[in-house]
Design a protein around this motif. Sequence first.
Motif: not given
Length: 332
Positions: A139, A143, A147
Amino acid sequence: MEPKQPSSSAHPADGSPEKSGWKRKLTEIIDVVVKLVPAAAVVATALIANNFQSAMSTTNLLSQREQADSTLRANMFQGLIDPILGFQKNHDIPLDREQLMVELLALNFHENFELKPIMLHVENRLVQEKIKKINYTGETPQESLRSIARRVLQRQLAAITKVEGDSSPGQKSCIYRIDLKEASKEGGTEKGASSQPCSLLVKKFKEPLEIKSPNGAYTLYLQIQPPKSKSWEDESFPVQMQIQNNKSTTTTTTTKATADNDFLLTWFDFPFTDNTLLADGTRFSLVINEVDAKNKNASFKLVWFPQDYFSARERPTNHRQFREKLGMALKQ
């Protein structure tokens, strides 16, 4: 002349055996009652004292547990932050270390801190510095940050909905799922404000939503707009909100006609900290559930908390058990 015998139907004299027997029975009953009253008083006192002691023991246990938990979290906080930040010249924190600190705070202390400002700050730094490096999870830093936010959100939703099955309706949460998509030229029929509580609503962006609270005391009017950025990369949604008190037919929150939005909904809005508390103890929160940037669709969750719900940072105890034990102690 023989004396006249008394008639068998005449009433007995005061000293008759029948009245003497009735007096003896009454005396025996009174004697038994007098003997039982002290014993009953002792038993009742013991029961009251036991219930009071149980209630106070529970309250003390909850207080001690919270004190121990607070001490542990304080030590953990210092143990996590000091090695990551260390001594920084000019108070400048490297971006990677600041992000690591924020992610650790979110995972371990999301019940106690309002993390939205610092998480937005880190995300803005990532965007401005254009950090695109892929980490070990595959990622980008942005991101990864989102998350972590989704993990925290799911934890909090699970804690809110984890209520005993025998609870009254007011002590249960109610979650609406709101699926929105961009308006199409073809139009089409959508699902409006459903009469079924805690249901699915399907609408288009900018369409008004009208949702009543589970107890019917309030009506919430929402209008969610798509992201201002055409690329949808920021995944944040301007929201206009109005709350109507159905009992007094007045509004507790008004929407300014000249304002673009009342607030900006992001991935970093969490139910425990970003919620609205109403006068009767009703509490609700609007959060992002899913974003499909490719198709320009998004899903949200409107969470109505159980009645008189308190988060851990407001009252760090089991709120239902605390009220029950405290009520028991007061009744005694």
